[in-house]
Enzyme design. Structure first.
Site, PDB file in Angstrom:
ATOM      1  N   HIS A  12       0.853  -1.191   0.000  1.00  0.00           N
ATOM      2  CA  HIS A  12       0.000   0.000   0.000  1.00  0.00           C
ATOM      3  C   HIS A  12       0.888   1.241   0.000  1.00  0.00           C
ATOM      4  O   HIS A  12       2.124   1.125   0.002  1.00  0.00           O
ATOM      5  CB  HIS A  12      -1.024  -0.017   1.148  1.00  0.00           C
ATOM      6  CG  HIS A  12      -0.437  -0.062   2.527  1.00  0.00           C
ATOM      7  ND1 HIS A  12       0.358   0.930   3.036  1.00  0.00           N
ATOM      8  CD2 HIS A  12      -0.532  -0.992   3.513  1.00  0.00           C
ATOM      9  CE1 HIS A  12       0.719   0.631   4.273  1.00  0.00           C
ATOM     10  NE2 HIS A  12       0.202  -0.543   4.582  1.00  0.00           N
ATOM     11  N   HIS A  30       3.805   1.606   2.474  1.00  0.00           N
ATOM     12  CA  HIS A  30       5.030   0.885   2.100  1.00  0.00           C
ATOM     13  C   HIS A  30       5.767   1.670   1.003  1.00  0.00           C
ATOM     14  O   HIS A  30       6.991   1.803   1.021  1.00  0.00           O
ATOM     15  CB  HIS A  30       4.712  -0.505   1.535  1.00  0.00           C
ATOM     16  CG  HIS A  30       3.943  -1.386   2.475  1.00  0.00           C
ATOM     17  ND1 HIS A  30       2.816  -2.078   2.081  1.00  0.00           N
ATOM     18  CD2 HIS A  30       4.135  -1.696   3.773  1.00  0.00           C
ATOM     19  CE1 HIS A  30       2.361  -2.777   3.097  1.00  0.00           C
ATOM     20  NE2 HIS A  30       3.132  -2.567   4.140  1.00  0.00           N
ATOM     21  N   CYS A  49       2.582  -9.828  20.269  1.00  0.00           N
ATOM     22  CA  CYS A  49       1.606  -9.468  19.231  1.00  0.00           C
ATOM     23  C   CYS A  49       2.081 -10.080  17.921  1.00  0.00           C
ATOM     24  O   CYS A  49       3.172  -9.742  17.437  1.00  0.00           O
ATOM     25  CB  CYS A  49       1.484  -7.946  19.084  1.00  0.00           C
ATOM     26  SG  CYS A  49       0.534  -7.490  17.609  1.00  0.00           S
ATOM     27  N   CYS A  93       2.593  -7.488  15.012  1.00  0.00           N
ATOM     28  CA  CYS A  93       3.859  -6.737  15.089  1.00  0.00           C
ATOM     29  C   CYS A  93       5.036  -7.698  15.050  1.00  0.00           C
ATOM     30  O   CYS A  93       6.157  -7.267  14.839  1.00  0.00           O
ATOM     31  CB  CYS A  93       4.003  -5.995  16.413  1.00  0.00           C
ATOM     32  SG  CYS A  93       2.901  -4.646  16.711  1.00  0.00           S
ATOM     33  N   CYS A 104      -2.366  -4.781  22.156  1.00  0.00           N
ATOM     34  CA  CYS A 104      -1.267  -4.225  21.365  1.00  0.00           C
ATOM     35  C   CYS A 104      -1.532  -2.747  21.074  1.00  0.00           C
ATOM     36  O   CYS A 104      -2.584  -2.416  20.521  1.00  0.00           O
ATOM     37  CB  CYS A 104      -1.118  -4.986  20.047  1.00  0.00           C
ATOM     38  SG  CYS A 104      -0.052  -4.097  18.903  1.00  0.00           S
ATOM     39  N   HIS A 113      -1.847  -2.455  16.967  1.00  0.00           N
ATOM     40  CA  HIS A 113      -2.934  -3.151  16.265  1.00  0.00           C
ATOM     41  C   HIS A 113      -4.232  -3.246  17.051  1.00  0.00           C
ATOM     42  O   HIS A 113      -5.240  -3.709  16.513  1.00  0.00           O
ATOM     43  CB  HIS A 113      -2.475  -4.554  15.844  1.00  0.00           C
ATOM     44  CG  HIS A 113      -1.369  -4.519  14.840  1.00  0.00           C
ATOM     45  ND1 HIS A 113      -0.040  -4.544  15.200  1.00  0.00           N
ATOM     46  CD2 HIS A 113      -1.391  -4.414  13.491  1.00  0.00           C
ATOM     47  CE1 HIS A 113       0.704  -4.469  14.109  1.00  0.00           C
ATOM     48  NE2 HIS A 113      -0.080  -4.380  13.068  1.00  0.00           N
ATOM     49  N   LYS A 161      -3.616   5.272  10.950  1.00  0.00           N
ATOM     50  CA  LYS A 161      -2.514   4.728  10.154  1.00  0.00           C
ATOM     51  C   LYS A 161      -3.068   3.954   8.957  1.00  0.00           C
ATOM     52  O   LYS A 161      -3.979   3.140   9.112  1.00  0.00           O
ATOM     53  CB  LYS A 161      -1.687   3.770  11.019  1.00  0.00           C
ATOM     54  CG  LYS A 161      -0.492   3.200  10.266  1.00  0.00           C
ATOM     55  CD  LYS A 161       0.228   2.114  11.052  1.00  0.00           C
ATOM     56  CE  LYS A 161       1.435   1.626  10.254  1.00  0.00           C
ATOM     57  NZ  LYS A 161       1.862   0.296  10.582  1.00  0.00           N
ATOM     58  N   LYS A 205      -3.269  -2.554   6.259  1.00  0.00           N
ATOM     59  CA  LYS A 205      -4.189  -3.596   5.812  1.00  0.00           C
ATOM     60  C   LYS A 205      -5.261  -3.823   6.871  1.00  0.00           C
ATOM     61  O   LYS A 205      -6.453  -3.869   6.580  1.00  0.00           O
ATOM     62  CB  LYS A 205      -3.423  -4.885   5.570  1.00  0.00           C
ATOM     63  CG  LYS A 205      -4.318  -5.981   5.034  1.00  0.00           C
ATOM     64  CD  LYS A 205      -3.619  -7.308   5.038  1.00  0.00           C
ATOM     65  CE  LYS A 205      -4.521  -8.354   4.393  1.00  0.00           C
ATOM     66  NZ  LYS A 205      -3.954  -9.682   4.501  1.00  0.00           N
TER      67      LYS A 205
END
Ligand code: MSP
Length: 504
Positions: A18, A21, A126, A129, A143, A146, A294, A297
């Protein structure tokens, strides 16, 4: 000429690429291109992170053999980087033999040096992560990145004596104050080290998807511990040749703020433990956000870079990301923002300058380009723009570098408005005005080339300069005297057509 090694993080193959990245990768690409143009011997490394629980579980959920799964995703990253004109020299996949060999060698060195011991791990983890969390970091068992419940892990693991390196790390941060850019990210890492380091678990017996430890084949290496070593694998660690030494001595890692601890705490300590110098520079960027969250995905808000390339072209996406966001800080992404940058910076400023200058040269000078005169554009003003932009690129500040380029383009457009060469028939005056405007375009093409890969070549072609030579030797072509004119050109086709025209 100096060796210059630059890397991106290696991407997990549980996700399609995405724009977040792409942001890491485009930054590294721009710095690689800048250094190539300065004549450095550049090695630009990117790739994929393919081991670990997260990838193994993703393949399992999709009922696919893990190697089929990783091949599929690694290809997605490679093809996306091609679309974005990423000029990597090497694409590493951690499942390659060369990496297994390098990691085992690295681990053995740490083991032999006495920095690895067998212990028991009991704590929270996690999977998304691939990271452990202490009670301080996640007091509620959730986490912080996430927002998922942490899993309890209890295993006999090998540990890395990270705590042993606390003082050495603090000393390193003191001795090399700009090892981490920007400053506030450095301070974050420094404060974390100062607060006290615990040893870290670096192996697993509950998982087989990984690289086995050379002295105990029943354990596989923890994914982060093998992943970081990719930076060494890529430049030939273990071959012990001069090329490895030279690239490692000038190494730069681009990374996002979410992986600071691994890169700015673990990694330098791991290097010290292996008898290597820590990396030269860690360039930490912020996150791309979508409405404050953020881009990820798991957030369901990932923007596919290929879609943006299809609509706006690779250059626009690259330029936008490099100009819009200040390295280190978070920034909101929106289509409105990308379109605003396109209209103002690309179409109105750069595109307009190219078309009006080439147009008047064709009409009033029979297409023959005059040389730099230094009469219409003051040499010291030009030199200041160039010096600010080049030092910004060299200091990894792309938004500032591109802001300076825009300043130069605006100043030149203003000079043209003022002198109105399209109204003049005085050939001496025309030569001066247009020679200087063409010179600015040559310089602009070089200064934007790390961002605008295709347009920079088009600008140089349009003004009669050999693009290949200019893009191989920035220093020479940033000197205004190098624009000698004498080519025959014609009005350039619009570089950045109106968005309406693109959509039609
Ligand atoms: N595999 C590890 C890195 C190992 S490097 C030895 C990893 N992979 S990742 O695919 O999750 O993330 C890779 C990079 O993408 C990180 O630098 C991360 O910060 C970046 N980004 C992921 N989402 C992002 C945004 N929304 N915005 C900007 N960058 C982000 O971590």
């Amino acid at each position: 000429m100096a060796e210059f090694f630059i890397s991106t993080p290696i991407y997990y193959v549980n996700d399609v690429p995405h724009l977040g990245h792409a942001y890491s990768t485009i930054n590294a690409d721009a710095f690689a291109r800048w250094h190539r143009g300065l004549g450095d011997k550049v090695y630009f490394l990117t790739g994929t992170d393919e081991y670990g629980q997260k990838v193994a579980e993703s393949a399992q959920r999709a009922a696919m053999p893990v190697d089929v799964w990783t091949n599929m995703y690694a290809e997605r990253f490679e093809s996306t980087w091609k679309l974005l004109l990423i000029s990597y020299d090497d694409f590493i996949r951690t499942t390659q033999d060369r990496h297994r060999i390098a990691v085992r060698k690295f681990l053995q060195a740490l083991y032999d040096n006495g920095y690895i011991y067998l212990g028991k791990y009991n704590g929270s983890y996690c999977v998304s992560c691939e990271a452990y969390y202490s009670n301080n970091d996640a007091p509620d068992g959730i986490c912080p990145v996430h927002k998922k419940r942490l899993v309890q892990m209890e295993e006999e693991n090998y540990f890395f004596r990270l705590s042993f390196f606390q003082d050495a790390l603090l000393k390193w941060y003191g001795d090399v104050p700009d090892a981490v850019i920007p400053d506030f990210r450095r301070n974050e890492a420094f404060a974390f080290i100062k607060s006290g380091l615990e040893d870290v678990s670096i192996s697993r017996t509950s998982l087989s998807w990984g690289i086995s430890l050379p002295w105990d084949e029943g354990h596989v290496c923890y994914v982060w511990f093998d992943a970081l070593v990719n930076y060494l694998t890529g430049i030939g660690y273990g071959n012990e040749d001069a090329s490895f030494e030279a690239f490692w001595a000038n190494s730069h890692h681009v990374l996002g703020k979410d992986i600071i601890r691994f890169h700015c705490v673990w990694w330098p300590a791991m290097c010290m433990a292996a008898g290597l110098e820590p990396p030269s520079k860690l360039l930490v960027h912020g996150w791309l956000l979508v409405r404050g969250e953020k881009m990820a995905k798991s957030g369901g808000n990932g923007v596919d870079p290929s879609d943006l390339v299809a609509t706006y072209g690779a250059d626009t996406v690259r330029y936008f990301l490099l100009r819009e966001y200040v390295l280190g800080s978070d920034g909101d992404f929106s289509l409105e923002a990308i379109e605003a940058r396109y209209d103002t910076d690309l179409a109105n400023n750069i595109g307009n300058l190219v078309s009006r200058v080439t147009n008047v040269v064709e009409k009033s000078l029979g297409g023959v380009t005059p040389k730099w005169s230094g009469q219409a554009i003051k040499p010291d003003v030009l030199a200041q723009f160039v010096s600010r932009a080049t030092s910004a690129w060299t200091n990894f500040n792309s938004s500032k570098a591109l802001e300076e380029v825009q300043g130069l383009v605006k100043a030149t457009n203003a000079m043209l408005e003022d002198r109105a060469p399209w109204k003049s028939s005085d050939s001496y005056e025309l030569q001066q005005i247009l020679g200087d405007a063409l010179t600015v375009l040559q310089i602009v093409a070089i200064l934007v080339s790390p961002a605008l890969v295709e347009a920079s070549v088009k600008i140089l072609d349009a003004i009669g300069v050999d693009a290949k030579s200019a893009l191989n030797d920035f220093s020479l072509y940033l000197e205004p005297q190098s624009y000698v004119g004498g080519s025959v050109i014609s009005k350039a086709a619009p570089l950045f057509p109106r968005l309406k025209a693109i959509r039609a």
